[in-house]
Design a protein around this motif. Structure first.
Motif, PDB file in Angstrom:
ATOM      1  N   ARG B 164      -5.663  -6.483   7.103  1.00 42.27           N
ATOM      2  CA  ARG B 164      -5.152  -5.268   7.325  1.00 42.27           C
ATOM      3  C   ARG B 164      -5.301  -4.260   6.349  1.00 42.27           C
ATOM      4  N   ARG B 209      -0.315   3.689  -0.535  1.00 36.71           N
ATOM      5  CA  ARG B 209      -0.476   3.587   1.307  1.00 36.71           C
ATOM      6  C   ARG B 209       0.092   2.285   1.602  1.00 36.71           C
ATOM      7  N   ARG B 212       3.533   2.153   1.642  1.00 39.44           N
ATOM      8  CA  ARG B 212       3.940   2.878   2.706  1.00 39.44           C
ATOM      9  C   ARG B 212       4.137   1.915   4.102  1.00 39.44           C
ATOM     10  N   ILE B 213       2.986   1.388   4.022  1.00 40.43           N
ATOM     11  CA  ILE B 213       2.722   0.457   5.386  1.00 40.43           C
ATOM     12  C   ILE B 213       3.973  -0.505   5.167  1.00 40.43           C
ATOM     13  N   LEU B 215       6.799  -0.578   3.983  1.00 42.40           N
ATOM     14  CA  LEU B 215       7.885   0.382   4.080  1.00 42.40           C
ATOM     15  C   LEU B 215       8.356   0.223   5.887  1.00 42.40           C
ATOM     16  N   ALA B 216       7.101   0.743   6.389  1.00 38.84           N
ATOM     17  CA  ALA B 216       7.100   0.839   7.791  1.00 38.84           C
ATOM     18  C   ALA B 216       7.386  -0.449   8.519  1.00 38.84           C
TER      19      ALA B 216
END
Lengths: 245, 270
Positions: B164, B209, B212-213, B215-216
């Motif tokens: 990923r 980034r 952030r991913i 966290l999502a």
């Protein structure tokens, strides 16, 4: 106590480098309310949003969701109750297919596969994206990505939706669909946005942030007519109110 | 567009063949994983000067590519990308091992060249088999299969993350590359200072980034375990595929087929 209630008391947050991002934030948002959080760049909107599901936890003050304090012990419950839509849908979509991506949350809830499928199909139908189920997320258009990201959040059946710039990067038609969709939800909705026309269409209450503080909390009509407040917070009245000279 | 973009598209395209409906994609990933491991073990087990006896084993990737509708050119391109590793491993053999081994049309071929060729051949066979495994199964299903075979979850989760985030990193690199190109005013060469800056920047941006991913993912209840839909069902066709592959590999290992064929043909001559 309502599952849909969210409350902040004296929330203060400093970034590790010492910058004050949030300073003494307090509010209480009730069942089914749609509340906008507006403010200039760097006003602290995103930082505030990240506190609402415990992604960030502050040194001072607290957030309560459905009367549970947000903390490490309650994190799972909090995140089941608070669905968070991130600004960039690409940050949220990471599985090989749209179906698997929407199923990511329900599977983490430990639901049996039959129920996962039901939830995914319902969520995709709600956002009008049933036909995308088999597609890989990176092949979608911006509007489709946003719709799928929203499906991923509502598939977890949260009672509160937190949305960061949901209309960012959408074309006018996709934006209109999004607004209609968000209006149709009965969730408590908290929307951080620069799209003040969206606020007019969707929200009954506005929190105005400036330099980490809440400058004003009121009805959109009242806020958007206060030109002095708007100028101070690097804002303008909604475009639909502005006359072309 | 930049080369990174192309690479990214290829990375995705490899995975996309797994969605095609064919016999191979319908097989249980465990059957394909075990067959691939057995294949690699057999290829590697040959003596280091072996070339001819390895050739029948090339049939396996060819059949796999045909059954899985994977274009051979795609596999070939990927082999080319990975080939420097194999070249580096084998390149000194001709220099170190100069004893003549084979007499080909009156020319002495040094043992080093033979072992070098053998290394390249084995590389091509094993890597294409592994690539085809991923292409016809999909990365997520490969990991699910590995789990079922007893590979610890923490390892397969890491693999999925690698898959990923490689994409995230490549995406950021490609955007930065484009931004640089647009302001480079046609200067192709990158001076070292700019390059170092770009790399440092890339690391920071990719980290941000990735955060952030993460966290999502946490926001949707991620707890360290990737749960797939992959209820694997072992059927008779899976067993058949595995046994057939194993039998063929064992045959190729125990009998030098090209030599046997040669004997039969030459033996038939008066």
């Amino acid at each position: 106590m309502s599952r849909h209630l969210i409350e902040a008391r004296g929330l203060t947050y400093r970034y590790p480098d010492g910058t004050l991002a949030l300073s003494d934030i307090s509010f209480r948002i009730g069942h089914g309310e749609a509340v906008a959080v507006i403010g200039g760049n760097g006003a602290g909107k995103s930082t505030l949003l990240l506190h609402l599901n415990g992604s960030l936890q502050s040194g001072a003050g607290e957030v309560r969701v459905a009367d549970l304090p947000v903390g490490n012990a309650t994190l799972t419950q909090i995140r089941n109750a608070v669905g968070m839509l991130f600004q960039d849908p690409d940050d949220q979509l990471f599985m090989g297919s749209v179906f698997d991506d929407v199923a990511f949350g329900p599977r983490n809830l430990g639901l049996p596969e039959s129920e996962v499928a039901g939830r995914v199909n319902d969520a995709l139908a709600t956002v009008g994206a049933r036909h995308l189920a088999g597609r890989p997320p990176y092949r979608l258009s911006g509007g489709e990505k946003r719709a799928v990201a929203i499906a991923g959040v509502i598939a977890m059946a949260p009672s509160i939706l937190v949305l960061d710039e949901p209309s960012d990067g959408l074309d006018p038609a996709a934006r209109r669909r999004l607004i209609n969709l968000l209006r149709s939800f009965s969730h408590t909705r908290i929307v951080a946005t620069h799209d003040l026309d969206l606020v007019l269409d969707l929200c009954s209450r506005v929190l105005v942030m400036n330099r980490g503080r809440i400058e004003a909390d009121g009805k959109p009509q009242a806020i958007f007519t206060d030109t002095e407040l708007l100028a101070r917070c690097q804002l303008e009245p909604p475009l639909s109110w502005q006359r072309r000279s | 567009m930049s080369r990174i973009d192309d690479t990214l598209r290829e990375l995705r395209s490899l995975d996309s063949f797994a969605a095609l409906p064919n016999t191979l994609t319908r097989l249980d990933p465990r059957a394909k994983i075990l067959a691939t491991f057995f294949y690699i073990a057999v290829v590697v087990s040959f003596d280091r000067y072996t070339i001819l006896a390895l050739l029948p084993l090339a049939v396996y990737p060819v059949i796999l590519a045909a059954l899985g509708d994977v274009p051979p050119s795609l596999i070939a391109r990927k082999l080319l990308i990975a080939s420097p590793f194999a070249l580096m491993i084998g390149i000194f053999n001709p220099l170190l091992d100069r004893a003549p081994l084979v007499d080909l049309f009156g020319m002495d071929i040094a043992a080093g060249w033979v072992s070098f060729a053998s290394i390249l051949l084995r590389f091509a066979l094993t890597v294409s088999a592994a690539l085809l495994l991923v292409a016809t199964t999909g990365f997520h299903r490969v990991c699910a299969g590995l789990n079922q075979l007893g590979v610890p979850r923490i390892l397969t989760t890491q693999l999925l993350f690698l898959f990923r985030y490689a994409e995230v990193l490549a995406g950021e690199a490609s955007r930065m590359g484009t931004a640089r190109e647009l302001r480079a005013c046609g200067r192709r060469r990158l001076n070292l200072g700019v390059y170092a800056g770009l790399l440092g920047h890339l690391l920071l941006r990719a980290l941000e980034r990735a955060q952030r991913i993460h966290l999502a993912m946490l926001a949707r209840g991620f707890d360290g375990e990737m749960r797939g839909p992959h209820q694997l069902a072992w059927r008779r066709t899976d067993m058949f595929f595995l046994v057939l592959c194993a039998a063929c590999f064992a045959l190729a290992r125990s009998i030098d087929l090209p030599r046997a064929l040669g004997h039969i043909l030459l033996g038939a001559l008066p």
